[in-house]
Design a protein around this motif. Structure first.
Motif, PDB file in Angstrom:
ATOM      1  N   LEU A 237      -1.189   9.931   6.087  1.00  0.00           N
ATOM      2  CA  LEU A 237      -1.953  10.259   4.877  1.00  0.00           C
ATOM      3  C   LEU A 237      -3.418  10.474   5.243  1.00  0.00           C
ATOM      4  CD1 LEU A 237      -0.413   7.605   2.441  1.00  0.00           C
ATOM      5  CD2 LEU A 237       0.172  10.019   2.659  1.00  0.00           C
ATOM      6  N   PRO A 238      -3.989  11.602   4.888  1.00  0.00           N
ATOM      7  CA  PRO A 238      -5.401  11.849   5.216  1.00  0.00           C
ATOM      8  C   PRO A 238      -6.316  11.130   4.230  1.00  0.00           C
ATOM      9  CG  PRO A 238      -4.537  13.696   4.011  1.00  0.00           C
ATOM     10  CD  PRO A 238      -3.396  12.735   4.160  1.00  0.00           C
ATOM     11  N   ASP A 239      -7.560  10.952   4.664  1.00  0.00           N
ATOM     12  CA  ASP A 239      -8.522  10.389   3.711  1.00  0.00           C
ATOM     13  C   ASP A 239      -9.210  11.526   2.953  1.00  0.00           C
ATOM     14  OD1 ASP A 239     -10.160  11.482   5.557  1.00  0.00           O
ATOM     15  OD2 ASP A 239     -10.884   9.592   6.386  1.00  0.00           O
ATOM     16  N   MET A 240     -10.097  11.150   2.055  1.00  0.00           N
ATOM     17  CA  MET A 240     -10.719  12.157   1.190  1.00  0.00           C
ATOM     18  C   MET A 240     -11.606  13.117   1.988  1.00  0.00           C
ATOM     19  SD  MET A 240     -11.704  10.050  -2.209  1.00  0.00           S
ATOM     20  CE  MET A 240     -10.555   8.960  -3.022  1.00  0.00           C
ATOM     21  N   GLU A 241     -12.232  12.605   3.034  1.00  0.00           N
ATOM     22  CA  GLU A 241     -13.124  13.457   3.831  1.00  0.00           C
ATOM     23  C   GLU A 241     -12.348  14.603   4.470  1.00  0.00           C
ATOM     24  OE1 GLU A 241     -16.281  13.109   3.590  1.00  0.00           O
ATOM     25  OE2 GLU A 241     -15.924  11.357   2.317  1.00  0.00           O
TER      26      GLU A 241
ATOM     27  N   LEU B 243      -8.979  15.036  -6.491  1.00  0.00           N
ATOM     28  CA  LEU B 243      -9.546  13.685  -6.624  1.00  0.00           C
ATOM     29  C   LEU B 243     -10.509  13.372  -5.468  1.00  0.00           C
ATOM     30  CD1 LEU B 243      -6.450  11.548  -7.729  1.00  0.00           C
ATOM     31  CD2 LEU B 243      -8.501  12.053  -9.069  1.00  0.00           C
ATOM     32  N   ALA B 244     -10.381  14.098  -4.356  1.00  0.00           N
ATOM     33  CA  ALA B 244     -11.273  13.849  -3.213  1.00  0.00           C
ATOM     34  C   ALA B 244     -12.728  14.105  -3.607  1.00  0.00           C
ATOM     35  CB  ALA B 244     -10.869  14.741  -2.043  1.00  0.00           C
ATOM     36  N   TRP B 245     -12.936  15.010  -4.546  1.00  0.00           N
ATOM     37  CA  TRP B 245     -14.307  15.322  -4.974  1.00  0.00           C
ATOM     38  C   TRP B 245     -14.766  14.423  -6.133  1.00  0.00           C
ATOM     39  CZ3 TRP B 245     -11.073  18.897  -2.907  1.00  0.00           C
ATOM     40  CH2 TRP B 245     -11.583  19.660  -1.867  1.00  0.00           C
TER      41      TRP B 245
ATOM     42  N   ASN C  59      -8.335   3.088  -3.327  1.00  0.00           N
ATOM     43  CA  ASN C  59      -7.837   4.308  -2.696  1.00  0.00           C
ATOM     44  C   ASN C  59      -6.355   4.559  -2.921  1.00  0.00           C
ATOM     45  OD1 ASN C  59      -9.939   5.717  -1.493  1.00  0.00           O
ATOM     46  ND2 ASN C  59     -10.054   4.260   0.207  1.00  0.00           N
ATOM     47  N   ALA C  60      -5.677   3.637  -3.601  1.00  0.00           N
ATOM     48  CA  ALA C  60      -4.214   3.745  -3.688  1.00  0.00           C
ATOM     49  C   ALA C  60      -3.777   5.033  -4.385  1.00  0.00           C
ATOM     50  CB  ALA C  60      -3.651   2.532  -4.413  1.00  0.00           C
TER      51      ALA C  60
ATOM     52  N   TRP D 262      -5.364   7.807  -4.519  1.00  0.00           N
ATOM     53  CA  TRP D 262      -5.582   8.929  -3.601  1.00  0.00           C
ATOM     54  C   TRP D 262      -4.463   9.005  -2.564  1.00  0.00           C
ATOM     55  CZ3 TRP D 262      -7.252  13.404  -2.290  1.00  0.00           C
ATOM     56  CH2 TRP D 262      -7.232  13.768  -0.947  1.00  0.00           C
ATOM     57  N   LEU D 263      -4.038   7.843  -2.040  1.00  0.00           N
ATOM     58  CA  LEU D 263      -2.983   7.853  -1.026  1.00  0.00           C
ATOM     59  C   LEU D 263      -1.673   8.398  -1.610  1.00  0.00           C
ATOM     60  CD1 LEU D 263      -3.621   4.424   0.771  1.00  0.00           C
ATOM     61  CD2 LEU D 263      -4.226   6.731   1.547  1.00  0.00           C
TER      62      LEU D 263
ATOM     63  N   THR E 269      -5.221  16.689  -5.187  1.00  0.00           N
ATOM     64  CA  THR E 269      -6.186  16.474  -4.105  1.00  0.00           C
ATOM     65  C   THR E 269      -7.627  16.739  -4.554  1.00  0.00           C
ATOM     66  OG1 THR E 269      -5.761  18.748  -3.372  1.00  0.00           O
ATOM     67  CG2 THR E 269      -4.561  16.988  -2.255  1.00  0.00           C
TER      68      THR E 269
ATOM     69  N   ASP F  76      -0.684  19.198  -7.668  1.00  0.00           N
ATOM     70  CA  ASP F  76      -1.830  18.993  -6.770  1.00  0.00           C
ATOM     71  C   ASP F  76      -2.859  18.060  -7.407  1.00  0.00           C
ATOM     72  OD1 ASP F  76      -3.607  19.096  -4.775  1.00  0.00           O
ATOM     73  OD2 ASP F  76      -4.254  21.168  -5.105  1.00  0.00           O
TER      74      ASP F  76
ATOM     75  N   ASP G 228       0.862  -1.195   0.000  1.00  0.00           N
ATOM     76  CA  ASP G 228       0.000   0.000   0.000  1.00  0.00           C
ATOM     77  C   ASP G 228       0.887   1.230   0.000  1.00  0.00           C
ATOM     78  OD1 ASP G 228      -2.593  -1.007  -0.016  1.00  0.00           O
ATOM     79  OD2 ASP G 228      -2.541  -1.423   2.128  1.00  0.00           O
ATOM     80  N   PRO G 229       0.494   2.301  -0.658  1.00  0.00           N
ATOM     81  CA  PRO G 229       1.261   3.547  -0.532  1.00  0.00           C
ATOM     82  C   PRO G 229       1.235   4.010   0.919  1.00  0.00           C
ATOM     83  CG  PRO G 229      -0.286   3.664  -2.368  1.00  0.00           C
ATOM     84  CD  PRO G 229      -0.645   2.438  -1.579  1.00  0.00           C
TER      85      PRO G 229
ATOM     86  N   ALA H  58      -2.141  12.126  -1.900  1.00  0.00           N
ATOM     87  CA  ALA H  58      -2.189  12.827  -0.619  1.00  0.00           C
ATOM     88  C   ALA H  58      -0.854  12.824   0.103  1.00  0.00           C
ATOM     89  CB  ALA H  58      -3.260  12.179   0.270  1.00  0.00           C
TER      90      ALA H  58
ATOM     91  N   PRO I 273     -14.002  10.735  -6.486  1.00  0.00           N
ATOM     92  CA  PRO I 273     -13.326   9.488  -6.068  1.00  0.00           C
ATOM     93  C   PRO I 273     -13.326   8.414  -7.150  1.00  0.00           C
ATOM     94  CG  PRO I 273     -15.428   9.774  -4.936  1.00  0.00           C
ATOM     95  CD  PRO I 273     -15.171  11.044  -5.653  1.00  0.00           C
TER      96      PRO I 273
ATOM     97  N   ARG J 110      -9.780  16.160   3.236  1.00  0.00           N
ATOM     98  CA  ARG J 110      -9.552  17.209   2.243  1.00  0.00           C
ATOM     99  C   ARG J 110     -10.847  17.947   1.931  1.00  0.00           C
ATOM    100  NH1 ARG J 110      -7.890  20.982   0.793  1.00  0.00           N
ATOM    101  NH2 ARG J 110      -6.831  21.577  -1.140  1.00  0.00           N
ATOM    102  N   LYS J 111     -11.944  17.185   1.886  1.00  0.00           N
ATOM    103  CA  LYS J 111     -13.223  17.834   1.564  1.00  0.00           C
ATOM    104  C   LYS J 111     -13.672  18.774   2.673  1.00  0.00           C
ATOM    105  CE  LYS J 111     -15.369  13.985  -0.262  1.00  0.00           C
ATOM    106  NZ  LYS J 111     -16.506  13.229  -0.781  1.00  0.00           N
TER     107      LYS J 111
ATOM    108  N   LEU K  13      -3.024  19.351   3.608  1.00  0.00           N
ATOM    109  CA  LEU K  13      -2.153  18.177   3.743  1.00  0.00           C
ATOM    110  C   LEU K  13      -1.029  18.430   4.741  1.00  0.00           C
ATOM    111  CD1 LEU K  13      -1.715  17.001   0.033  1.00  0.00           C
ATOM    112  CD2 LEU K  13      -3.279  16.120   1.758  1.00  0.00           C
TER     113      LEU K  13
END
Lengths: 207, 586
Positions: free
Chosen positions: A175-179, B238-240, B219-220, B222-223, B236, B234, A90-91, B226, B242, A181-182, A187
């Motif tokens: 690493l944050p999740d998408m929520e 991508l959060a909007w 999610n890879a 995105w990780l 990020t 940039d 995983d990254p 991020a 997914p 950032r939203k 970061l």
């Protein structure tokens, strides 16, 4: 005789006439069968090594690890002993090292490795980044190796800033999740950094 | 017995397949291009090491010998850096960079490729904690290029080889000198090794990703986006969106795990490689690893057929038309012509030996140096005809001296050009109408000779003739050599500035036609009619004075000495008959 402008009509030696301007030159092949056989044997060994190298990354079977004993030295000599696990499994989060250097005149210098602002070009930044990433991955390695690496980092930082002692800390940038950032968070939000002190090192002890 | 024969035939078929796959000769063009690109990356990588050389390679730097020794214990990793004293670090480093530059440029490639391999391995083994994927790919590419003939194309080695070929051809008096690089079994071997190594690499990378959760839940990507420390662009946003990240994640895994299957299918290969280029370009742009992304893209050259590389090279150099390089008996002429051949990009030029009858130094009285005026005349003679902007002196120098011969037959081109040049006229050849059209701007007041061999060529020549004549006073004189059998198909008549001539004709006939046309044009403007005969005499004099210098130049009958003194009342000689049968062009 057909007129030949380049030679002013003189006859051209047959060897010269056929030696130049060939559109379909001879195709070079292996002339010795035994050489081809030797190369073929080496190819089998080499290709087996290329396949075994990534397969021997843990978790791996005893069979593969046994095979690795046969090809490992050869691959390591040629710097081909790689697992090719790019961003796998995983990254993960990035690891950076923050430091505070104490100079003999009482001043302090703070910084981090790697630092995008001071380390250019990007390749140089990545070289430093690999050093701290190795520290982040060394938890499962030999403790002596980790200690040696930490001491080398401390010594080099002290030397480059003219300090007499340095305190290091390993910082894992989660690493944050998408929520996250939203929600409008950055970061570089301090909540994402998890700091672990590595200790205080005096230069005289590191020499 | 039967079983044994079947087994033998099967083994034979297997060996034949193995032989074809690994040892079937291949042109080394792709390998040569790969050497330039990968060599450039090697040079850059090692120049960057030089920015912090003592920090990374010094005994008290980031990685001291004890640390590296513990890391590599019980291994076979070797590095010459362990033998380099601290005071010799910089000289050794710059020597290594010099070797890598030589390798990139293809100088002594057989040696420098092996040295480069030793350098790349030594640097990587000295600083193992600071290396990453870029160094791995650098190393494997250098290894395989050391195995294959990577310096056979696009290299200084090739340049020197071409120079040698040209020098040998000059010595032998041949016209064609360039020999194409042969296909080689070692090129196939090296190319196959790169191809298979990349297949193993991508399969291992894809399978390793399957062990991770993020590559399954999408999610890879995105990780990766991020990760602030990697980030250079940039992503990020991508959060909007997914689903974009999910799609890219799954596509990456599928592409990596199936690369080794689909890249061998010729129809799918371009798409597979295009996807790889996009992926690595994305890594370079957004994760800041453009060096790694580029070097991965470079490896795809192993999948590009060398024929495609050669075709691309030919298209890029299409503006360099095939030409003819002349040389004389002088050493420097031969030496320089060989180098010009070697350095000529595009279609290799043909060689031609020229008798240097105009190169004699000015002659003066014995014991006295040539006067400045004599030297100036000598310099003018050297440039006369080749340099159209020198002021004309007298009638003879006012004659058209630059002639373009257009013929679709190479033999005619060469024959006519050689004969015109032997008369001191500057001549160029062209194979088609566009070639002539591209030089029209520099033909003002000069001459174009069209040789029509087929009725189909009449339309093109007619169109070009109209273009020439449309230039008015600056129009070049045009002479069309056309067979009498085709005369009835010609819709345009002969004019003052457009002459028709039918084969067989001699070179002198051609000059007379040109001279007559020139004189008539001059007569219409400000040229005295009395000089008309002198035009013809001038042409004859040129032909006569130079004919004896070349063994193949046809002998032209000299006019009587009194001809030069003919008055205006002397009747203009009619169209001359061929003077020598041997000089007929057709």
């Amino acid at each position: 005789m057909e007129f030949h402008p380049a030679t002013n009509g003189h006859a051209v030696a047959p060897s010269a006439a056929v030696d130049f301007g060939k559109s379909e030159p001879a195709r070079a092949r292996f002339k010795r069968p035994w050489l081809k056989l030797l190369v073929s044997l080496w190819l089998i060994y080499h290709l087996a090594g290329l396949v075994i190298a990534p397969a021997s990354v843990r978790p791996s079977s005893d069979l593969v690890r046994s095979c690795w004993l046969a090809v490992g030295p050869y691959l390591q000599f040629l710097y081909l002993n790689h697992g090719f696990h790019f961003f796998a499994p995983d990254p993960g989060p990035a690891t950076i090292v923050r430091y505070v250097v104490d100079r003999p005149d009482g001043t302090q210098v703070q910084g981090q490795i790697p630092d995008k602002r001071t380390m250019r070009p990007r390749l140089l930044y990545h070289r430093h980044f690999m050093l701290t990433e190795f520290l982040g991955n060394s938890d499962s390695m030999d403790p002596a190796l980790r200690q040696l690496h930490t001491r080398a980092l401390a010594r080099q930082i002290c030397q480059s800033h003219g300090g007499q002692s340095v305190s290091l800390s390993k910082v894992v940038h989660q690493l944050p999740d998408m929520e996250w950032r939203k929600a409008g968070l950055s970061l570089e939000d301090p909540q994402l950094y998890v700091e672990e002190p590595l200790g205080q090192f005096a230069l005289v002890d590191l020499q | 017995m039967k079983l044994a024969s079947i087994a033998k035939s099967e083994i034979q078929a297997l060996w034949n397949g193995w032989d074809r796959f690994w040892f079937d000769p291949l042109h080394p063009a792709s390998l040569g291009l790969l050497r330039i690109l990968a060599g450039g990356m090697l040079v850059y990588t090692h120049l960057v090491w030089g920015l912090r050389l003592s920090e990374f390679f010094g005994d008290s730097g980031w990685q001291d010998p004890l640390l590296v020794g513990v890391f590599q214990r019980e291994g076979t990793a070797q590095s010459f850096w362990w033998l380099v004293p601290a005071g010799w670090m910089w000289p050794v480093h710059w020597a290594c960079v010099a070797v890598l530059i030589c390798f990139m440029m293809g100088l002594c490639t057989r040696v420098t490729s092996l040295l480069s391999l030793a350098i790349v391995i030594s640097y990587a083994h000295r600083v193992p904690l600071a290396t990453f994927g870029l160094d791995q790919i650098n190393c494997l590419l250098t290894l395989y290029q050391a195995i294959g003939p990577s310096g056979a194309c696009f290299s200084i080695d090739r340049l020197l080889k071409r120079r040698k070929q040209a020098a040998l051809a000059i010595a032998a008096g041949a016209t064609d000198w360039c020999r194409a690089e042969p296909a080689r079994a070692s090129a196939r071997l090296a190319t196959r090794l790169v191809q298979l190594h990349m297949c193993v690499l991508y399969l291992a990378a894809g399978l390793a990703k399957l062990k991770g959760e993020a590559w399954w839940d999408g999610n890879a990507i995105w990780l990766g986006a991020a990760n602030f420390e990697y980030q250079s662009g940039d992503l990020t946003w991508l959060a909007w969106h997914p689903w974009i990240g999910n799609f890219l994640t799954h596509t990456t895994v599928i592409w990596e795990t199936t690369f080794w299957i689909f890249v061998w299918r010729p129809k799918l290969r371009p798409f597979v490689l295009l996807a790889g280029v996009m992926m690595h370009a994305g890594i370079g742009l957004f994760l800041g690893m453009w060096t790694f992304g580029l070097v991965m893209i470079f490896t795809y050259l192993a999948y590009v057929p060398p024929e495609m590389v050669l075709r691309a090279q030919a298209r890029l150099l299409a503006f360099r038309r095939a030409t003819v390089l002349e040389y004389t008996d002088r050493f420097w002429s031969r030496w320089w012509t060989a180098w010009r051949c070697a350095m000529f990009l595009g279609t290799p030029p043909r060689l031609r030996h020229r008798v240097s009858h105009k190169s004699t130094a000015p002659v003066t009285a014995p014991g006295l140096p040539p006067s400045p005026a004599a030297w100036w005349q000598w310099v003018r003679r050297q440039w006369e005809g080749a340099w159209p902007f020198l002021p004309a002196e007298g009638l003879r120098t006012a004659l058209p001296r630059r002639i373009v011969v257009m013929s679709s037959r190479v033999a005619i081109q060469i024959n006519l050009e050689q004969r015109l040049r032997s008369r001191g006229l500057y001549c160029r050849t062209a194979a088609d109408v566009p070639a002539v059209a591209s030089t029209l701007a520099s033909l003002a007041g000069q001459c174009v000779v069209f040789c029509v061999h087929h009725p189909e060529e009449l339309a093109d020549v007619g169109a070009l003739r109209d273009i020439c004549l449309a230039a008015g006073k600056l129009a070049p004189i045009t002479v069309t050599a056309i067979d009498k059998s085709m005369f009835h198909k010609v819709s345009w008549p002969a004019t003052i500035e457009h002459r028709l001539i039918s084969p067989p004709f001699s070179c002198a006939d051609l000059l007379v036609e040109i001279g007559q046309a020139w004189a008539q044009r001059m007569n219409g403007e400000a040229f005295p009619k009395t000089c008309l005969a002198e035009v013809i005499v001038g042409v004859e004099t040129i032909a006569t004075s130079t004919a004896a210098n070349g063994p193949t130049v046809p002998k032209v009958a000299s006019p009587p000495a009194s001809a030069a003194k003919q008055s205006a009342s002397t009747p203009l000689p009619a169209r001359r008959k061929p003077l020598a049968k041997a000089s007929h062009l057709q």
